[in-house]
Design a protein around this motif. Structure first.
Motif, PDB file in Angstrom:
ATOM      1  N   THR A 108      29.174  37.499  -2.341  1.00  0.00           N
ATOM      2  CA  THR A 108      27.908  36.847  -2.006  1.00  0.00           C
ATOM      3  C   THR A 108      27.730  36.777  -0.492  1.00  0.00           C
ATOM      4  N   THR A 109      28.808  36.476   0.215  1.00  0.00           N
ATOM      5  CA  THR A 109      28.731  36.444   1.676  1.00  0.00           C
ATOM      6  C   THR A 109      28.375  37.816   2.228  1.00  0.00           C
ATOM      7  N   LEU A 110      29.031  38.851   1.704  1.00  0.00           N
ATOM      8  CA  LEU A 110      28.798  40.207   2.214  1.00  0.00           C
ATOM      9  C   LEU A 110      27.425  40.750   1.850  1.00  0.00           C
ATOM     10  N   PHE A 111      27.009  40.592   0.605  1.00  0.00           N
ATOM     11  CA  PHE A 111      25.794  41.240   0.121  1.00  0.00           C
ATOM     12  C   PHE A 111      24.527  40.386   0.201  1.00  0.00           C
ATOM     13  N   ALA A 112      24.666  39.085   0.296  1.00  0.00           N
ATOM     14  CA  ALA A 112      23.467  38.246   0.281  1.00  0.00           C
ATOM     15  C   ALA A 112      23.348  37.369   1.524  1.00  0.00           C
ATOM     16  N   ILE A 113      24.347  36.576   1.794  1.00  0.00           N
ATOM     17  CA  ILE A 113      24.228  35.578   2.858  1.00  0.00           C
ATOM     18  C   ILE A 113      23.988  36.226   4.210  1.00  0.00           C
ATOM     19  N   ARG A 114      24.700  37.276   4.512  1.00  0.00           N
ATOM     20  CA  ARG A 114      24.495  37.928   5.813  1.00  0.00           C
ATOM     21  C   ARG A 114      23.075  38.452   5.965  1.00  0.00           C
ATOM     22  N   LYS A 115      22.513  39.012   4.905  1.00  0.00           N
ATOM     23  CA  LYS A 115      21.126  39.499   4.963  1.00  0.00           C
ATOM     24  C   LYS A 115      20.149  38.326   5.065  1.00  0.00           C
ATOM     25  N   GLU A 116      20.421  37.264   4.340  1.00  0.00           N
ATOM     26  CA  GLU A 116      19.560  36.088   4.415  1.00  0.00           C
ATOM     27  C   GLU A 116      19.599  35.489   5.825  1.00  0.00           C
ATOM     28  N   GLU A 117      20.785  35.467   6.416  1.00  0.00           N
ATOM     29  CA  GLU A 117      20.910  34.923   7.774  1.00  0.00           C
ATOM     30  C   GLU A 117      20.182  35.794   8.797  1.00  0.00           C
ATOM     31  N   LEU A 118      20.234  37.104   8.636  1.00  0.00           N
ATOM     32  CA  LEU A 118      19.473  37.984   9.533  1.00  0.00           C
ATOM     33  C   LEU A 118      17.972  37.737   9.390  1.00  0.00           C
ATOM     34  N   HIS A 119      17.549  37.530   8.159  1.00  0.00           N
ATOM     35  CA  HIS A 119      16.135  37.221   7.902  1.00  0.00           C
ATOM     36  C   HIS A 119      15.743  35.920   8.615  1.00  0.00           C
ATOM     37  N   ALA A 159      35.855  33.275  -8.856  1.00  0.00           N
ATOM     38  CA  ALA A 159      35.022  32.474  -7.950  1.00  0.00           C
ATOM     39  C   ALA A 159      35.254  32.906  -6.501  1.00  0.00           C
ATOM     40  N   ILE A 160      36.501  33.163  -6.149  1.00  0.00           N
ATOM     41  CA  ILE A 160      36.806  33.640  -4.796  1.00  0.00           C
ATOM     42  C   ILE A 160      36.145  34.991  -4.555  1.00  0.00           C
ATOM     43  N   ALA A 161      36.236  35.874  -5.532  1.00  0.00           N
ATOM     44  CA  ALA A 161      35.590  37.190  -5.399  1.00  0.00           C
ATOM     45  C   ALA A 161      34.076  37.037  -5.267  1.00  0.00           C
ATOM     46  N   ALA A 162      33.482  36.130  -6.028  1.00  0.00           N
ATOM     47  CA  ALA A 162      32.034  35.914  -5.956  1.00  0.00           C
ATOM     48  C   ALA A 162      31.625  35.376  -4.587  1.00  0.00           C
ATOM     49  N   VAL A 163      32.436  34.485  -4.017  1.00  0.00           N
ATOM     50  CA  VAL A 163      32.147  33.962  -2.678  1.00  0.00           C
ATOM     51  C   VAL A 163      32.167  35.086  -1.647  1.00  0.00           C
ATOM     52  N   VAL A 164      33.186  35.922  -1.707  1.00  0.00           N
ATOM     53  CA  VAL A 164      33.296  37.034  -0.744  1.00  0.00           C
ATOM     54  C   VAL A 164      32.126  37.995  -0.899  1.00  0.00           C
ATOM     55  N   ARG A 214      28.656  27.504   7.081  1.00  0.00           N
ATOM     56  CA  ARG A 214      28.066  28.429   6.103  1.00  0.00           C
ATOM     57  C   ARG A 214      28.341  27.951   4.685  1.00  0.00           C
ATOM     58  N   TRP A 215      29.549  27.528   4.407  1.00  0.00           N
ATOM     59  CA  TRP A 215      29.918  27.064   3.065  1.00  0.00           C
ATOM     60  C   TRP A 215      30.162  25.566   3.060  1.00  0.00           C
ATOM     61  N   ILE A 216      31.284  25.126   3.615  1.00  0.00           N
ATOM     62  CA  ILE A 216      31.591  23.682   3.693  1.00  0.00           C
ATOM     63  C   ILE A 216      32.360  23.405   4.966  1.00  0.00           C
ATOM     64  N   PHE A 259      24.570  19.646   5.430  1.00  0.00           N
ATOM     65  CA  PHE A 259      26.020  19.745   5.276  1.00  0.00           C
ATOM     66  C   PHE A 259      26.509  21.174   5.085  1.00  0.00           C
ATOM     67  N   THR A 260      25.688  22.012   4.502  1.00  0.00           N
ATOM     68  CA  THR A 260      26.053  23.404   4.240  1.00  0.00           C
ATOM     69  C   THR A 260      24.789  24.260   4.300  1.00  0.00           C
ATOM     70  N   ARG A 261      24.929  25.476   4.828  1.00  0.00           N
ATOM     71  CA  ARG A 261      23.767  26.355   4.910  1.00  0.00           C
ATOM     72  C   ARG A 261      23.445  26.992   3.563  1.00  0.00           C
ATOM     73  N   ASN A 262      24.362  26.912   2.608  1.00  0.00           N
ATOM     74  CA  ASN A 262      24.185  27.567   1.303  1.00  0.00           C
ATOM     75  C   ASN A 262      24.541  26.620   0.157  1.00  0.00           C
ATOM     76  N   PRO A 263      23.811  25.529  -0.005  1.00  0.00           N
ATOM     77  CA  PRO A 263      24.185  24.570  -1.045  1.00  0.00           C
ATOM     78  C   PRO A 263      24.057  25.115  -2.463  1.00  0.00           C
ATOM     79  N   ILE A 264      23.124  26.014  -2.701  1.00  0.00           N
ATOM     80  CA  ILE A 264      22.977  26.547  -4.057  1.00  0.00           C
ATOM     81  C   ILE A 264      24.174  27.433  -4.398  1.00  0.00           C
TER      82      ILE A 264
END
Length: 157
Positions: free
Chosen positions: A126-137, A119-124, A155-157, A90-95
């Motif tokens: 996290t997407t910029l600093f973590a998810i994009r790197k994880e997706e490249l990996h 929470a909105i700031a954390a989502v942005v 990616r999210w929901i 359902f989502t690529r980032n459930p955690i």
């Protein structure tokens, strides 16, 4: 270093980002309280508690799914297989989604609107600093299989 062997993250940024977001929400509410109507009684408490429960179940389900597939749970470890079952259907980032739902739930339970803002700031972030790197990996390790997964799963929901 070979991209195939590279770790997605060298530091677990998402946990730190969400932890800092919680602290900022708590401090900001003390320093700059935002007016909240208290006339709703039990409703925000009930909805917030339900969101927190859903977040905990989602995170535990995601961790259990990763462990069952014998792949990395921590974002600082290399993935050994692409997990597309369980909550990952359902989502690529459930955690990370669980972290976000938990913050919204705490905001409702505590009647603290700063939790929604952070929470909105954390989502942005996290997407910029973590998810994009994880997706490249994941793309470097699983190629077309990961691309197909991305086309069918948000990616999210």
């Amino acid at each position: 270093m070979n991209a195939y062997r590279a770790k997605p993250l060298s530091f677990p940024w998402p946990a730190l980002l969400y932890g800092v977001a919680v602290l900022i929400a708590l401090v900001a509410n003390c320093l700059f309280p935002l007016a909240v109507a208290h006339g709703h009684g039990w409703f925000p408490l009930l909805v917030g508690s339900a969101l927190i429960l859903v977040a905990i179940v989602l995170e535990l389900w995601a961790i259990k799914t990763l462990v069952e597939r014998h792949t990395a749970v921590l974002p600082t470890r290399c993935a050994t297989c692409l997990v597309t079952c369980g909550p990952f259907r359902f989502t690529r980032n459930p955690i990370y989604l669980g972290y976000t739902l938990m913050m919204v739930g705490f905001g409702l339970v505590m009647l603290n609107p700063w939790f929604f803002i952070t929470a909105i700031a954390a989502v942005v972030l996290t997407t910029l600093f973590a998810i994009r790197k994880e997706e490249l990996h994941l793309l470097s390790r699983f190629g077309f299989e990961f691309e197909r997964y991305c086309r069918h799963t948000a990616r999210w929901i």
